[in-house]
Design a protein around this motif. Sequence first.
Motif, short mmCIF file in Angstrom:
data_model
loop_
_atom_site.label_atom_id
_atom_site.label_comp_id
_atom_site.label_asym_id
_atom_site.label_seq_id
_atom_site.Cartn_x
_atom_site.Cartn_y
_atom_site.Cartn_z
N UNK A 337 0.86 -1.17 0.00
CA UNK A 337 0.00 0.00 0.00
C UNK A 337 0.91 1.23 0.00
N UNK A 338 0.59 2.21 -0.82
CA UNK A 338 1.43 3.42 -0.84
C UNK A 338 1.32 4.19 0.47
N UNK A 339 0.25 3.96 1.23
CA UNK A 339 0.07 4.62 2.52
C UNK A 339 0.26 3.65 3.68
N UNK A 340 1.09 2.65 3.48
CA UNK A 340 1.24 1.56 4.45
C UNK A 340 1.72 2.05 5.81
N UNK A 341 1.18 1.41 6.85
CA UNK A 341 1.63 1.59 8.22
C UNK A 341 2.04 0.23 8.76
N UNK A 342 3.20 0.18 9.43
CA UNK A 342 3.69 -1.09 9.95
C UNK A 342 3.78 -1.06 11.48
N UNK A 343 3.62 -2.22 12.09
CA UNK A 343 3.84 -2.33 13.54
C UNK A 343 5.33 -2.21 13.81
N UNK A 344 5.70 -2.04 15.08
CA UNK A 344 7.12 -1.92 15.40
C UNK A 344 7.71 -3.28 15.73
N UNK A 345 9.03 -3.33 15.83
CA UNK A 345 9.74 -4.58 16.07
C UNK A 345 9.38 -5.19 17.42
N UNK A 346 9.14 -4.34 18.42
CA UNK A 346 8.80 -4.84 19.74
C UNK A 346 7.54 -5.71 19.70
N UNK A 347 6.54 -5.26 18.95
CA UNK A 347 5.29 -6.02 18.85
C UNK A 347 5.51 -7.35 18.15
N UNK A 348 6.28 -7.34 17.06
CA UNK A 348 6.54 -8.58 16.34
C UNK A 348 7.32 -9.57 17.20
N UNK A 349 8.32 -9.09 17.91
CA UNK A 349 9.13 -9.97 18.76
C UNK A 349 8.29 -10.58 19.87
N UNK A 350 7.43 -9.77 20.48
CA UNK A 350 6.55 -10.30 21.54
C UNK A 350 5.60 -11.35 21.00
N UNK A 351 5.05 -11.13 19.82
CA UNK A 351 4.15 -12.11 19.21
C UNK A 351 4.91 -13.41 18.94
N UNK A 352 6.12 -13.30 18.40
CA UNK A 352 6.94 -14.49 18.14
C UNK A 352 7.20 -15.26 19.41
N UNK A 353 7.55 -14.57 20.49
CA UNK A 353 7.83 -15.24 21.77
C UNK A 353 6.60 -15.97 22.28
N UNK A 354 5.46 -15.30 22.24
CA UNK A 354 4.22 -15.91 22.73
C UNK A 354 3.87 -17.15 21.91
N UNK A 355 4.07 -17.05 20.60
CA UNK A 355 3.80 -18.19 19.71
C UNK A 355 4.69 -19.38 20.05
N UNK A 356 5.98 -19.14 20.18
CA UNK A 356 6.93 -20.23 20.41
C UNK A 356 6.68 -20.90 21.77
N UNK A 357 6.29 -20.11 22.77
CA UNK A 357 6.04 -20.68 24.10
C UNK A 357 4.87 -21.64 24.10
N UNK A 358 4.02 -21.55 23.06
CA UNK A 358 2.82 -22.40 22.98
C UNK A 358 2.95 -23.47 21.90
N UNK A 359 4.18 -23.73 21.46
CA UNK A 359 4.46 -24.80 20.50
C UNK A 359 4.14 -24.40 19.07
N UNK A 360 4.23 -23.11 18.77
CA UNK A 360 3.95 -22.64 17.42
C UNK A 360 5.16 -22.07 16.72
N UNK A 361 4.94 -21.65 15.49
CA UNK A 361 5.96 -20.96 14.69
C UNK A 361 5.28 -19.80 13.97
#
Length: 525
Positions: A337-361
């Motif tokens: 999107x030419x007007x794209x907005x992205x989340x920050x790295x902190x949010x992505x890292x936290x999501x990854x951690x929560x996923x992995x702790x529950x046996x996900x990827x």
Amino acid sequence: MILKNFNFAIFLMLLAWFETSCCQREKNVSQEKYTESWESLAQVNNTPDWFLDAKFGIYTHWGPVSTVFRNMAEGQYLDGWHGLMMYGKTGRPDWQTGELKGDPTPNYLHHLKEFGDPLEFGYKQVIEQFNPSAFNAKEWADLFKKSGAQFAGPVAMHHDNFAMWDSKATRWNCKNYGGIDVSKELKTEIEKRGMKFMASFHHAFTWKYYALAHKQGNIDPQDYDLYTEPHEFSSNTPSERFVQEWWAKLKEYIDTYQPDLLWFDWWLENLDESLRQKFLAYYYNKGLEWNKEVAVCFKETTFPEETAIRDYERGRPNQPKNQAWLTDTSPGAWFYRSNAKFVDANELIDILIDIVSKNGAMLLNVPPNPDGSIPQEMKDLLGEVGEWLSVNGEAIYGTRPWTVFGEGPTRLPAGGHKIEEKGKISYTEKDIRFTKSSENVFYAIVMDQPKGDVLIKSLSTQLGILNNDIKKVELLGDDTEVIWERCEDGLKIKQQPYYPSSYAQVFKIICKGYSETDIAGEIKE
């Protein structure tokens, strides 16, 4: 004597023929291990060790539709399903019937402004203007590797029925319209850097995607190989031609690019069960032929969980699952999107951690620019994720769920698809997630930089969650001695003078091994 030698020679020849024949039969049996039945397919190792270890992958939503979303106003919303919504002159289609209701869709109005009336400039013409002039597979693969991804690849075919490979099964492909083979170039560069190669397929939904085009778009019968045959939007039963073409494209990709993982979007559950069984048996048997374990990810009810890996779109369970699973998500919109907005790295890292702790990827989307270059914001974001993983990856890669997945006040209210769209979840220093690398080594991941001492309540001596004594506590990324005490309140860790990241912090907890006194051990009188 001559006759004896002759007979012996004949015997040896027959013996060699018999052994060769048996070996060939054994080879054929081994390469055709799985049959087209759920009972047989349930015997597959549907979660290979490489997938369980990988935890983080990347795929890319990119193609002709990316060119549509240019010149967007600040705050303007356009649906990613442009090939469907561009025909909404008299309203948005009702999901069940396809009847158009309400005002013209934003996609129709944007298309009208940028390209003209869809009756004259349809999706076929969108494809014809695809120009991947800045695509560079080496740069993409370098960025994926830098981010810490362990598997990566393209969206091979989205709902628009356009192949991101040099296809012989369809003329609507990136070689004919773009002059490149995206899949071939990415496979080469991704595997060269030690990552697994994957591809995603979304073309089951094509049956719905172009239904309105026939009513609104003046489709030439010669282009039914793109738009499918005319049918009602309410139809949930694809034609035989559609099914054959769906399979031909998928089979060609499997045979040509030998992917380690195939990921499927929804609506595949509407195709006949026998076709889904046919695909799984074919792909898993190909894996045996290639001498590698392959994996399949799915949504909804497409496959039984014993045969493939369940995926959650922009969501995840709110508790651990015994069966490994996957989240596919995006830091912003799926496509450019030419007007794209992205989340920050902190949010992505936290999501990854929560996923992995529950046996996900996590499978993270990267939306390239229309020309194939990667937006700078995405480069920066992936760089930050990779920097965190370079320090703390020990607590992510190759780990398995610990006794409990975590503690703290922040928890998903429910599990499932699209929970990320229901409101941002912000984790705090009181939220802790656990993973383990062995029976005596596990990790406590504090989800934000501590502002004082850390208390891990789950490790209380009164709870019996951790029954072994703790030998040592370390902070990943820092050699400073960690001062700690375990008591009835939990594991108390003194505030560190330095933290290696602005994001989540990882404490490595090393335990003494469990042992029992044998019959010859110490005996008190």
